[in-house]
Design a protein around this motif. Structure first.
Motif, short mmCIF file in Angstrom:
data_model
loop_
_atom_site.label_atom_id
_atom_site.label_comp_id
_atom_site.label_asym_id
_atom_site.label_seq_id
_atom_site.Cartn_x
_atom_site.Cartn_y
_atom_site.Cartn_z
N LEU A 264 -0.64 -10.45 -1.88
CA LEU A 264 -1.56 -9.55 -1.19
C LEU A 264 -2.92 -9.51 -1.87
O LEU A 264 -3.95 -9.39 -1.20
N VAL A 265 -2.94 -9.61 -3.20
CA VAL A 265 -4.21 -9.65 -3.94
C VAL A 265 -5.07 -10.81 -3.43
O VAL A 265 -6.28 -10.67 -3.23
N ASN A 266 -4.45 -11.95 -3.21
CA ASN A 266 -5.20 -13.15 -2.81
C ASN A 266 -5.50 -13.23 -1.32
O ASN A 266 -6.44 -13.91 -0.92
N HIS A 267 -4.71 -12.54 -0.50
CA HIS A 267 -4.83 -12.74 0.94
C HIS A 267 -5.23 -11.50 1.74
O HIS A 267 -5.53 -11.61 2.91
N MET A 268 -5.21 -10.34 1.10
CA MET A 268 -5.51 -9.09 1.82
C MET A 268 -6.97 -8.73 1.64
O MET A 268 -7.51 -8.82 0.54
N TYR A 269 -7.60 -8.29 2.71
CA TYR A 269 -9.01 -7.94 2.62
C TYR A 269 -9.24 -6.46 2.36
O TYR A 269 -10.36 -6.04 2.10
N LYS A 270 -8.19 -5.66 2.44
CA LYS A 270 -8.31 -4.24 2.14
C LYS A 270 -8.17 -4.01 0.63
O LYS A 270 -7.48 -4.77 -0.06
N PRO A 271 -8.82 -2.98 0.08
CA PRO A 271 -8.62 -2.66 -1.34
C PRO A 271 -7.13 -2.43 -1.63
O PRO A 271 -6.42 -1.80 -0.84
N LEU A 272 -6.69 -2.95 -2.76
CA LEU A 272 -5.27 -2.92 -3.12
C LEU A 272 -5.10 -2.36 -4.52
O LEU A 272 -5.76 -2.81 -5.46
N ILE A 273 -4.23 -1.37 -4.67
CA ILE A 273 -3.88 -0.86 -6.00
C ILE A 273 -2.46 -1.29 -6.31
O ILE A 273 -1.53 -0.99 -5.57
N THR A 274 -2.30 -2.03 -7.42
CA THR A 274 -0.98 -2.46 -7.85
C THR A 274 -0.61 -1.72 -9.13
O THR A 274 -1.47 -1.44 -9.96
N PHE A 275 0.67 -1.43 -9.27
CA PHE A 275 1.15 -0.73 -10.46
C PHE A 275 2.49 -1.32 -10.87
O PHE A 275 3.19 -1.94 -10.08
N ARG A 276 2.87 -1.13 -12.13
CA ARG A 276 4.06 -1.77 -12.67
C ARG A 276 5.33 -1.00 -12.28
O ARG A 276 5.39 0.22 -12.36
N LEU A 277 6.35 -1.77 -11.87
CA LEU A 277 7.68 -1.26 -11.57
C LEU A 277 8.61 -1.60 -12.73
O LEU A 277 8.54 -2.70 -13.28
N TYR A 278 9.46 -0.66 -13.08
CA TYR A 278 10.43 -0.88 -14.16
C TYR A 278 11.83 -0.59 -13.63
O TYR A 278 12.08 0.46 -13.03
N GLU A 279 12.73 -1.53 -13.86
CA GLU A 279 14.11 -1.32 -13.42
C GLU A 279 14.78 -0.30 -14.33
O GLU A 279 14.62 -0.32 -15.54
N LYS A 280 15.53 0.62 -13.74
CA LYS A 280 16.24 1.64 -14.52
C LYS A 280 17.47 1.05 -15.18
O LYS A 280 18.06 0.10 -14.71
#
Length: 280
Positions: A264-280
């Motif tokens: 999505l970072v490379n192909h999406m034209y809308k602003p994108l916020i990504t955050f880290r996921l951690y497995e429990k």
């Protein structure tokens, strides 16, 4: 209220200015502290301290590094005069991706904001953009965009997540933006071929429970069936016109595979916020 500490990596391109423009849009409703960083792409034997002192071990001429450093200082000064405002600027050396992430994590930044040129085809699989690599490796949330969003009105935030997964993550930044701009959060779960249609009500119940646990206000729950998550995000946005998209990443991209967030970072034209996921 504590300011949001934002780091903008700069290579003095128009994409870096796009990131600054969007951060200034956030500043209309939120207190922010803006820092720029330029990383000189040099061997690890080259170091630059806070005062600008350059040290090398003979692999590269100090005079060459000094010339690059002085040029970066000049460009930062020109930029600050042009915008007519105060921002913090920093110059470091080393590998670009590692330099950005290390500086952000060591100095407790809340957000990294980056412009991206985007990539297509084989380059996407082999190298990707610098922004994509930062998204993959950073524990600090990353705001990315590929064009000028000076006219953006933040009214609708799309929050994409697998609500069946048992994961830890932090959405405090998304909540601060929602509260400041009084916008609506649209929670979205994408049904793929591996998900049974009869699970929809169960998924919606989990989404409602998530909203209650995280004290979300002004939200909607949405379940959409599509080919894959990336296509689902595109199609939902086409139907509903989102302003900012939020999605988590496990940071497990590799040479021939990139996560949904990275795509999505490379192909999406809308602003994108990504955050880290951690497995429990």
């Amino acid at each position: 209220m504590k300011p949001i500490k934002i780091l903008i990596p700069s290579d003095f391109s128009i994409q870096s200015e796009y990131a600054y423009i969007l951060v200034k849009k956030l500043e209309e409703k939120l207190p922010v502290e803006i820092h720029f960083i330029h990383v000189l792409n040099t061997p690890e034997t080259v170091t630059i301290d806070d005062s600008g002192k350059i040290t090398t071990c003979g692999d590269i001429a100090p005079a060459f590094v000094q010339k690059q450093y002085d040029l970066a200082v000049q460009k930062f000064e020109e930029f600050k005069k042009r915008i007519g405002g105060y921002v913090h600027t920093h110059i470091r050396s080393g590998k670009i991706t590692e330099g950005i992430i290390s500086f952000a994590e060591k100095n407790n930044f809340d957000l990294i904001a980056m412009g991206t040129k985007g990539v297509e085809g084989l380059r996407d699989k082999i190298g990707g953009t610098e922004t994509q690599l930062v998204v993959r490796k950073s524990k600090v949330p990353v705001l990315s965009l590929s064009c000028n969003r000076s006219q953006l009105e933040i009214k609708n935030i799309l929050f994409v997540h697998d609500f069946l997964a048992d994961e830890d993550f932090d959405i405090s930044l998304m909540k601060r933006i929602r509260e400041a701009f009084q916008c609506k959060i649209h929670m979205l779960h994408i049904l793929t071929s591996h998900t049974k249609a009869q699970d929809v009500e169960s998924i919606k119940a989990k989404m409602e429970s998530f909203a209650k646990e995280n004290q979300l206000e002004n939200y909607s729950v949405n379940v959409l069936k599509d080919k894959d998550v990336e296509q689902g995000v595109f199609h939902f946005d086409q139907m509903n016109s989102m302003d900012i998209i939020c999605i988590g990443t496990h940071g497990k991209g590799s040479l021939f595979y990139s996560s949904i967030a990275e795509k999505l970072v490379n192909h999406m034209y809308k602003p994108l916020i990504t955050f880290r996921l951690y497995e429990k």
